[in-house]
Design a protein around this motif. Structure first.
Motif, short mmCIF file in Angstrom:
data_model
loop_
_atom_site.label_atom_id
_atom_site.label_comp_id
_atom_site.label_asym_id
_atom_site.label_seq_id
_atom_site.Cartn_x
_atom_site.Cartn_y
_atom_site.Cartn_z
N ILE A 134 44.78 41.77 47.72
CA ILE A 134 45.57 41.21 48.83
C ILE A 134 45.31 42.01 50.10
N GLY A 135 45.27 41.31 51.22
CA GLY A 135 45.10 42.04 52.48
C GLY A 135 45.86 41.41 53.61
N ALA B 74 42.54 44.49 50.00
CA ALA B 74 41.32 44.00 50.67
C ALA B 74 41.50 44.11 52.17
N LEU B 75 40.63 44.87 52.81
CA LEU B 75 40.59 44.83 54.28
C LEU B 75 40.24 43.40 54.64
N TYR C 192 38.38 46.50 48.66
CA TYR C 192 37.65 45.25 48.90
C TYR C 192 37.69 44.94 50.38
N LEU C 193 36.81 44.03 50.80
CA LEU C 193 36.87 43.51 52.17
C LEU C 193 36.61 42.02 52.09
N GLN C 194 37.48 41.23 52.70
CA GLN C 194 37.27 39.78 52.67
C GLN C 194 37.30 39.22 54.09
N THR C 195 36.42 38.26 54.32
CA THR C 195 36.41 37.59 55.61
C THR C 195 35.73 36.22 55.46
N ILE D 186 33.95 40.07 49.95
CA ILE D 186 34.06 38.67 49.52
C ILE D 186 33.97 37.80 50.78
N LEU D 187 32.92 36.99 50.86
CA LEU D 187 32.76 36.12 52.03
C LEU D 187 33.14 34.70 51.66
#
Ligand code: GUN
Ligand code: ZN
Length: 438
Positions: free
Chosen positions: A161-162, A202-203, A230-233, A270-271
């Protein structure tokens, strides 16, 4: 040999899951199967129910005979503050964001009764659709995100979660400057990231047009410091968006280069979408081991484009499945698979039922880095859903005609829904029990 004191409960049902090797994906089932669980909710043995019962005759049996036991779903892309705006009609992504999404997300601020009730409904919708693990974009508010984490924790489900980060091109109510964003982000990481093995941070920079260079640099520096984050965008969803990115970042070689040159790409990035790409950028995605979330119901709803799932899979890319609620129109991963199938058809390509199911279970687990999720087998966590094929007469008819596990999955993809789910478990513990199936 399993020492008798390790065996805790024996779960009985029709086990169905999808197995992937380097070259093959196939559905596998055991009609009258058993899963032997230990006290911590791990599967210690799988096999025929009667064989397991004869080995452990005095064990408690959780009897779901006649129903299916399937791995529960992983949703790799969904928005909490878009819970109430599914079906908001707009010509395309950017107009949808401006006219519906941003104003709606402004309501998801603070710690208050509205946000708490919304978090409960959001988790209700996930679990009643068989999802026990979701990668979630919260709003840009740290306090509302804290409420969402609490709800995931209380309900016993898994989340990445971000808090959305955005500091330009949006209404003041949801714009958060870099200093405040950093303090909220770091606070949430400290409080929630890996608080237990179910919760992760997640950032979440919304997408390049919403972020100044300064904001992306701040996020990149936090990402660099902790390899477990994590990083999501969002990326390459729609042509107008891509044109806007080109105008905003004239020095960038491509949209993906905006993220790459700032150090935002990696095996835990995660894209969402990744529809309008080219060979160079696809090679870059692969080099970084980036996780792609394919969101077909959203892409069809907004008319964004047709994701090239077959091409990505044949390149060996890390493809997963996301509902992308609220551009996405359903919380159900069955419905999402159903539409992923049709997206492939429109590209004159085919995806088998087992490949679709893998995207929301075993492949998603592996790509997100969870070796003990996505399969109902020895060594895996007992995260499973119980589905009654008789819940809908039309599902039952298709199910009974189906000749093998692959065809049974096809029937589920087209006819299973929240009426079909009887119960849901994480680590062997109940997280949902349907009132339709007492
Ligand atoms: N791109 C930037 N923000 C969003 C969002 O909320 N939904 C979708 N589908 N695309 C986005
Ligand atoms: Zn999205």
């Amino acid at each position: 040999m399993i020492p008798p004191h390790e065996a805790h409960v024996l779960v009985r049902g029709h086990i169905l899951h999808v197995v992937q090797t380097q070259t093959h994906t196939h559905a596998e089932d055991i009609l009258d199967g058993g899963l032997l669980l230990n006290k911590s909710g791990g599967i210690i043995k799988r096999g025929s129910f009667h064989e397991l019962l004869s080995q452990f005759p005095s064990l408690d049996v959780r009897d779901h005979s006649g129903s299916l036991l399937l791995p529960s779903f992983i949703d790799s892309h969904i928005h909490f503050p878009q819970l109430d705006m599914i079906g908001s009609c707009a010509e395309e992504l950017l107009l949808w964001l401006e006219n519906y999404t941003f104003p709606r997300e402004a309501a998801f601020r603070g710690r208050n009764a509205f946000v708490e009730a919304a978090a409960r409904t959001f988790v209700d919708e996930l679990v009643k659709n068989g999802t026990t693990f979701a990668a979630v974009y919260s709003s840009s508010c740290g306090d509302a995100t804290d409420v969402l984490f609490e709800e995931f924790d209380r309900r016993g489900i898994r989340g990445i979660i971000g808090k959305v980060s955005m500091d330009r091109h949006c209404p003041p109510a949801i714009e958060v400057g870099v200093k405040k964003d950093k303090s909220w982000t770091e606070g949430l990481i400290k409080k929630w990231h890996r608080k237990n093995d179910r919760l992760h941070y997640a950032l979440t920079p919304r997408f390049a047009p919403s972020c100044t260079n300064e904001l992306m640099e701040m996020i990149a520096s936090v990402y660099r410091e902790d390899a477990s984050l994590y990083l999501q965008t969002h990326y390459a969803e729609n042509q107008n968006e891509i044109k806007w990115v080109t105008d905003l970042f004239p020095e960038a070689k491509s949209y993906l280069d905006v993220y790459d040159s700032r150090g935002l790409l990696g095996p835990r990035t995660i894209l969402g979408h990744s529809i309008h790409t080219n060979a160079m950028d696809e090679a870059l995605l692969q080099d970084h081991g980036v996780i792609i979330s394919h969101c077909p119901t959203s892409n069809l709803f907004l008319g964004s484009g047709l994701f090239a799932a077959r091409r990505y899979l044949s390149q060996g890319q890390k493809v997963t499945l996301g509902t992308d609620v609220g551009a996405g129109t359903s919380f159900s991963q069955w419905q999402t698979m159903n539409e992923a199938y049709k997206v492939a058809q429109l590209r004159q390509e085919r995806i088998a039922p087992s490949e679709l199911f893998a995207l929301a279970t075993t492949a998603a687990a592996k790509h997100l880095g969870f070796d003990d999720l996505g399969l109902l087998d020895e060594g895996y966590s007992a995260d499973y859903q119980v589905i009654d094929p008789a819940s809908r007469p039309v599902l039952k008819r298709h199910f009974d005609i189906a000749k093998n596990a692959e065809e049974r999955l096809a029937a589920l993809i087209h006819f299973a829904d929240d009426r079909s789910l009887k119960a849901l478990y994480v680590k062997g513990q109940s997280v949902y029990q349907s009132t339709l199936h007492p």
